[in-house]
Design a protein around this motif. Structure first.
Motif, PDB file in Angstrom:
ATOM      1  N   GLU A 241       0.729  -1.258  -0.047  1.00  0.00           N
ATOM      2  CA  GLU A 241      -0.013  -0.039   0.063  1.00  0.00           C
ATOM      3  C   GLU A 241       0.766   1.138  -0.115  1.00  0.00           C
ATOM      4  O   GLU A 241       0.588   2.220  -0.732  1.00  0.00           O
ATOM      5  CB  GLU A 241      -1.005   0.171   1.425  1.00  0.00           C
ATOM      6  CG  GLU A 241      -1.668   1.309   1.136  1.00  0.00           C
ATOM      7  CD  GLU A 241      -2.809   1.107   2.418  1.00  0.00           C
ATOM      8  OE1 GLU A 241      -3.306   2.050   2.772  1.00  0.00           O
ATOM      9  OE2 GLU A 241      -2.292   0.296   3.378  1.00  0.00           O
ATOM     10  N   ILE A 242       1.798   1.218   0.878  1.00  0.00           N
ATOM     11  CA  ILE A 242       2.634   2.477   0.997  1.00  0.00           C
ATOM     12  C   ILE A 242       3.724   2.417  -0.300  1.00  0.00           C
ATOM     13  O   ILE A 242       3.931   3.637  -0.804  1.00  0.00           O
ATOM     14  CB  ILE A 242       3.632   2.334   2.274  1.00  0.00           C
ATOM     15  CG1 ILE A 242       2.908   2.356   3.576  1.00  0.00           C
ATOM     16  CG2 ILE A 242       4.713   3.557   2.337  1.00  0.00           C
ATOM     17  CD1 ILE A 242       3.993   1.964   4.709  1.00  0.00           C
ATOM     18  N   ARG A 243       3.950   1.552  -0.777  1.00  0.00           N
ATOM     19  CA  ARG A 243       4.809   1.538  -2.146  1.00  0.00           C
ATOM     20  C   ARG A 243       4.095   2.220  -3.226  1.00  0.00           C
ATOM     21  O   ARG A 243       4.423   2.869  -3.945  1.00  0.00           O
ATOM     22  CB  ARG A 243       5.189   0.031  -2.473  1.00  0.00           C
ATOM     23  CG  ARG A 243       6.370   0.122  -3.674  1.00  0.00           C
ATOM     24  CD  ARG A 243       6.496  -1.414  -3.989  1.00  0.00           C
ATOM     25  NE  ARG A 243       7.215  -2.303  -2.854  1.00  0.00           N
ATOM     26  CZ  ARG A 243       6.554  -3.193  -2.187  1.00  0.00           C
ATOM     27  NH1 ARG A 243       5.263  -3.461  -2.910  1.00  0.00           N
ATOM     28  NH2 ARG A 243       7.063  -3.869  -1.323  1.00  0.00           N
ATOM     29  N   GLY A 244       2.780   1.368  -3.261  1.00  0.00           N
ATOM     30  CA  GLY A 244       1.926   1.928  -4.410  1.00  0.00           C
ATOM     31  C   GLY A 244       1.409   3.731  -4.375  1.00  0.00           C
ATOM     32  O   GLY A 244       1.385   4.446  -5.218  1.00  0.00           O
ATOM     33  N   ARG A 245       1.220   4.242  -3.045  1.00  0.00           N
ATOM     34  CA  ARG A 245       1.068   5.472  -2.960  1.00  0.00           C
ATOM     35  C   ARG A 245       2.199   6.238  -3.320  1.00  0.00           C
ATOM     36  O   ARG A 245       2.203   7.309  -4.031  1.00  0.00           O
ATOM     37  CB  ARG A 245       0.734   5.569  -1.681  1.00  0.00           C
ATOM     38  CG  ARG A 245       0.337   7.227  -1.192  1.00  0.00           C
ATOM     39  CD  ARG A 245      -0.064   7.118   0.146  1.00  0.00           C
ATOM     40  NE  ARG A 245      -0.435   8.783   0.627  1.00  0.00           N
ATOM     41  CZ  ARG A 245      -0.665   9.158   1.849  1.00  0.00           C
ATOM     42  NH1 ARG A 245      -0.977   8.168   2.709  1.00  0.00           N
ATOM     43  NH2 ARG A 245      -1.091  10.455   2.002  1.00  0.00           N
ATOM     44  N   LEU A 246       3.461   5.903  -3.021  1.00  0.00           N
ATOM     45  CA  LEU A 246       4.720   6.454  -3.293  1.00  0.00           C
ATOM     46  C   LEU A 246       4.883   6.753  -4.769  1.00  0.00           C
ATOM     47  O   LEU A 246       5.392   7.558  -5.334  1.00  0.00           O
ATOM     48  CB  LEU A 246       5.876   6.195  -2.507  1.00  0.00           C
ATOM     49  CG  LEU A 246       5.775   6.199  -1.052  1.00  0.00           C
ATOM     50  CD1 LEU A 246       6.966   5.302  -0.458  1.00  0.00           C
ATOM     51  CD2 LEU A 246       5.924   7.690  -0.742  1.00  0.00           C
ATOM     52  N   GLN A 247       4.600   5.435  -5.474  1.00  0.00           N
ATOM     53  CA  GLN A 247       4.866   5.427  -6.848  1.00  0.00           C
ATOM     54  C   GLN A 247       3.630   6.334  -7.578  1.00  0.00           C
ATOM     55  O   GLN A 247       4.239   6.931  -8.793  1.00  0.00           O
ATOM     56  CB  GLN A 247       4.565   3.739  -7.313  1.00  0.00           C
ATOM     57  CG  GLN A 247       5.736   3.194  -6.978  1.00  0.00           C
ATOM     58  CD  GLN A 247       5.561   1.782  -7.221  1.00  0.00           C
ATOM     59  OE1 GLN A 247       4.380   1.426  -7.439  1.00  0.00           O
ATOM     60  NE2 GLN A 247       6.597   0.818  -7.153  1.00  0.00           N
ATOM     61  N   ARG A 248       2.478   6.260  -7.274  1.00  0.00           N
ATOM     62  CA  ARG A 248       1.501   7.247  -7.693  1.00  0.00           C
ATOM     63  C   ARG A 248       2.067   8.647  -7.536  1.00  0.00           C
ATOM     64  O   ARG A 248       1.652   9.703  -8.342  1.00  0.00           O
ATOM     65  CB  ARG A 248       0.224   7.025  -7.003  1.00  0.00           C
ATOM     66  CG  ARG A 248      -0.546   5.467  -7.443  1.00  0.00           C
ATOM     67  CD  ARG A 248      -1.732   5.573  -6.986  1.00  0.00           C
ATOM     68  NE  ARG A 248      -2.052   5.564  -5.571  1.00  0.00           N
ATOM     69  CZ  ARG A 248      -1.923   4.558  -4.599  1.00  0.00           C
ATOM     70  NH1 ARG A 248      -1.923   3.508  -5.156  1.00  0.00           N
ATOM     71  NH2 ARG A 248      -2.174   4.767  -3.417  1.00  0.00           N
ATOM     72  N   GLU A 249       2.586   9.027  -6.376  1.00  0.00           N
ATOM     73  CA  GLU A 249       3.021  10.319  -6.065  1.00  0.00           C
ATOM     74  C   GLU A 249       4.446  10.684  -6.916  1.00  0.00           C
ATOM     75  O   GLU A 249       4.738  11.869  -6.970  1.00  0.00           O
ATOM     76  CB  GLU A 249       3.408  10.694  -4.794  1.00  0.00           C
ATOM     77  CG  GLU A 249       1.984  10.506  -3.871  1.00  0.00           C
ATOM     78  CD  GLU A 249       2.041  10.632  -2.451  1.00  0.00           C
ATOM     79  OE1 GLU A 249       3.388  10.368  -2.081  1.00  0.00           O
ATOM     80  OE2 GLU A 249       1.293  10.568  -1.614  1.00  0.00           O
ATOM     81  N   GLY A 250       4.844   9.568  -7.664  1.00  0.00           N
ATOM     82  CA  GLY A 250       5.983   9.976  -8.357  1.00  0.00           C
ATOM     83  C   GLY A 250       7.585  10.161  -7.505  1.00  0.00           C
ATOM     84  O   GLY A 250       8.460  10.777  -8.242  1.00  0.00           O
ATOM     85  N   VAL A 251       7.537   9.827  -6.467  1.00  0.00           N
ATOM     86  CA  VAL A 251       8.594   9.983  -5.595  1.00  0.00           C
ATOM     87  C   VAL A 251       9.495   8.832  -5.029  1.00  0.00           C
ATOM     88  O   VAL A 251      10.334   8.756  -4.422  1.00  0.00           O
ATOM     89  CB  VAL A 251       8.250  10.824  -4.274  1.00  0.00           C
ATOM     90  CG1 VAL A 251       7.728  12.189  -4.871  1.00  0.00           C
ATOM     91  CG2 VAL A 251       7.241   9.980  -3.466  1.00  0.00           C
TER      92      VAL A 251
END
Length: 530
Positions: A214-224
Motif C-alpha cells: 500500500e505504501i509503495r503504491g502510494r509513493l509510486q503514484r506520487e512519483g517520488v
C-alpha cells in the motif's frame, strides 16, 4: 442412556480429570462427568453436554459459531430450577460457581472447536513456559473495538511458536497482527479467555506485505518512490549523518570501524538517536533526522550521505518502519540515504525507498570504508603516477638541458673559433689594406713632393727671372728717391754717408741675386710639406 457432560481432556491431563471424578467412555473415547457434578472444576476441559459424545468440530476462518449448545444449557438449567423449586424461591437462588459454571458449559458447548480469529497483540507475558496475551481489534482510526485475554499453553507454545518464527521471521509481540485459532473459554475463577492452539503465519506475512504494498503504491503514484535512488552517489565520504537507536548492538558494530576512520581524519560522523520500534517510532526518526540536518546546515557541515541503521530483530519489530511519512521523508531527501536495517532476509519500505540498501550496519560502514579506501588508492596511484611522470620529465628535461648545454657550448666554441678566424682574417685584410693604403699614400706623397718640388723650382726659376728686373726697378726707384732726398736734406747731414760708407757698403742689396745663397728659414718655408 443417562445424560452426560463430555470433556475434551488431553491425554497428558487424563489423570487430573480422573482424580476430580471424570469417567472414561471407551466407545467415544471421551471423558465425561454426571450433570449433578460440580462442573466448575471441569470448565478448563471444554465441557460438552449431551447424551452422546459429539464429533469434534473445528471451525474454519469466517465461520459462525453455533448457539445450540448454549440454548440447550439454558433450557436444562431452567428445567432443573423449576423441578427443584429454586427459581420460585429467588431468595435462595443458585451459587455463583454454578452460574459461572453454566456459563462456562454454554460457552464450551457453543464453541466446541477453535475459531479462526483476526487479532492484534497488545501485550505479551511469559510465565512458566505459558504465553499470556492481551488481544484487541482496532478500527482505522485506532480506536479499540474489542479486547480479550488469551493464552497459549506451554506444550502448545513449544510446538507452534518456533514454526511461526521460522516461517515469518517475526516473534509474538506488541503491534503484530495474527490470525489465530482461538477457542473461547470461561472459568469461574478467572473469567473469559481465549485458548490459542494454532497460528496462520501466512496471514501475518500477508498483512506486512499488504502494508508495504500500500505504501509503495502510494509513493509510486506520487512519483517520488525512485527519487532518492536517482540522487548522484557521493564521490567520497568525508562527512556522514548516522541515525540509530541509542546504544543498539548494530550501532556498536558500526562504530567499531567508523571511530577508526574518524580517528585518522578520513571521515566525520554525526550521530542522532531515536526509537525504531513501538507506537510513534517513525515520527521520532523523522524528527531526529530533521533536527540533525538543521544543525548540520547551521554549522555549514553538509553530510555526504545519511545512514539509517539498527540491529537485527523480528519482522514485527521492523514493521514499525513501514510507515508512509517516514518513507516519504526518505524519498524526498536530496542526500543519498543508506540503510542497514536488520538481517539479510529483512526488508522494509524504508529500504526500498533509500538510495542504497545494505543487509546489516556492518555492511554499511564496510561500503563507506571501501569507497574511502578506493579513493585513497586512486589518489595514491595518481600521486605515484604524477611523481613518476615528474621524475621522467625531470630526467628528460635534464638530458635535454645537458644536450642543449653541450650543443650551446659546441656552437659557442665554433662561433668563437669562427669569430677568431674571421677576426684574424679581418686583421690580415685590414693590415694588407693598410699597407696598400700606406704604400699608395707613399706613392701619392712622393708624387706630390715631386710636383711640389717641380712647382717650387718653377716658381724659383720664375722668381729668379723677375728678381733682377724688380731689383733694378727698386734700385732705380731707390736712386730716384735718394736723389730727391739728397736735395732736400740739410747740408749738415750730407756728410753722414761719408762717415758711414763702411757700414753702407756692408748693407746687402735687394733683391739678392739668384746665385746668392738664401736664408735657411726661407728655404724651409718654401719647401713642400709631405
Amino acid at each position: 442412556m443417562q445424560e452426560r457432560h463430555y470433556l475434551n481432556v488431553p491425554y497428558k491431563e487424563k489423570d487430573a480429570a480422573k482424580a476430580l471424578g471424570a469417567r472414561y467412555d471407551p466407545e467415544s473415547r471421551r471423558w465425561w462427568v454426571h450433570p449433578a457434578t460440580d462442573l466448575s472444576a471441569f470448565a478448563k476441559w471444554a465441557i460438552v453436554p449431551g447424551g452422546s459424545a459429539p464429533a469434534p468440530v473445528t471451525t474454519g476462518p469466517g465461520s459462525a459459531p453455533s448457539a445450540t449448545g448454549a440454548d440447550r444449557f439454558a433450557s436444562r438449567e431452567l428445567a432443573a430450577g423449576t423441578e427443584s423449586g429454586e427459581l420460585s424461591a429467588p431468595a435462595k437462588g443458585i451459587s455463583l460457581s454454578r452460574l459461572l459454571g453454566g456459563v462456562a458449559t454454554a460457552i464450551s458447548q457453543a464453541f466446541r472447536g477453535g475459531v479462526w480469529t483476526m487479532v492484534e497483540v497488545m501485550q505479551v507475558t511469559l510465565r512458566n513456559g505459558h504465553v499470556y496475551l492481551e488481544l484487541s481489534e482496532r478500527d482505522r482510526a485506532g480506536q479499540v473495538l474489542a479486547k480479550a485475554h488469551a493464552m497459549i499453553w506451554a506444550n502448545t507454545a513449544a510446538r507452534i511458536l518456533p514454526e511461526f518464527e521460522r516461517a515469518t521471521g517475526a516473534t509474538i509481540g506488541a503491534g503484530i497482527k495474527l490470525l489465530v485459532r482461538a477457542k473461547p473459554g470461561f472459568k469461574p475463577q478467572f473469567g473469559f479467555s481465549l485458548e490459542i492452539d494454532a497460528i496462520d503465519f501466512g496471514y501475518t506475512l500477508g498483512d506486512l506485505a499488504a502494508r508495504m504494498k500500500e505504501i509503495r503504491g502510494r509513493l509510486q503514484r506520487e512519483g517520488v518512490f525512485e527519487q532518492n535512488k536517482n540522487v548522484p552517489p557521493p564521490w567520497n565520504f568525508t562527512s556522514v549523518l548516522v541515525v540509530a537507536p541509542h546504544e543498539a548492538a548494530g550501532l556498536g558494530d558500526f562504530r567499531k570501524e567508523s571511530d577508526r576512520l574518524a580517528q585518522f581524519g578520513l571521515c566525520r560522523f554525526t550521530y542522532a538517536h531515536s526509537r525504531f520500534q513501538g507506537e510513534g517510532a517513525a515520527r521520532e526518526i523523522v524528527a531526529a533526522l530533521t533536527n540533525a540536518l538543521d544543525q548540520c546546515a547551521a554549522a555549514g557541515d553538509f553530510p555526504d550521505a545519511v545512514v539509517i541503521i539498527r540491529g537485527g530483530g523480528a519482522v514485527n519489530n521492523l514493521a514499525w518502519l513501514n510507515d508512509y511519512e517516514l518513507a516519504r521523508f526518505i524519498c524526498d531527501q536530496r542526500l543519498p540515504v543508506l540503510t542497514g536495517i536488520g538481517h539479510e532476509r529483512d526488508s522494509t519500505i524504508v529500504d526500498e525507498g533509500a538510495h542504497a540498501k545494505f543487509d546489516t550496519p556492518s555492511k554499511v560502514i564496510a561500503a563507506i570504508e571501501k569507497l574511502i579506501a578506493r579513493r585513497a588508492r586512486e589518489a595514491q596511484a595518481a600521486c605515484e603516477s604524477i611523481t613518476t611522470k615528474a621524475e621522467r620529465m625531470t630526467r628528460e628535461l635534464s638530458a635535454a638541458i645537458d644536450q642543449a648545454h653541450s650543443q650551446v657550448a659546441a656552437d659557442a666554441r665554433a662561433h668563437v673559433a669562427r669569430a677568431r678566424q674571421e677576426s684574424r682574417d679581418a686583421m690580415n685584410a685590414i693590415g694588407v689594406a693598410a699597407l696598400q693604403d700606406v704604400h699608395q699614400a707613399a706613392k701619392g706623397g712622393l708624387h706630390l713632393v715631386h710636383q711640389v718640388r717641380q712647382a717650387a723650382a718653377e716658381q724659383v726659376t720664375a722668381a729668379r727671372q723677375l728678381v733682377p728686373r724688380h731689383l733694378a726697378d727698386v734700385q732705380a726707384r731707390a736712386s730716384t728717391s735718394l736723389a730727391g732726398d739728397s736735395r732736400s736734406t740739410p747740408s749738415w747731414t750730407r756728410q753722414a754717408p761719408a762717415r758711414g760708407t763702411r757700414g753702407a757698403r756692408r748693407r746687402p742689396t735687394w733683391p739678392p741675386s739668384a746665385s746668392a745663397p738664401q736664408p735657411r728659414s726661407i728655404a724651409r718655408d718654401r719647401a713642400p710639406k709631405r
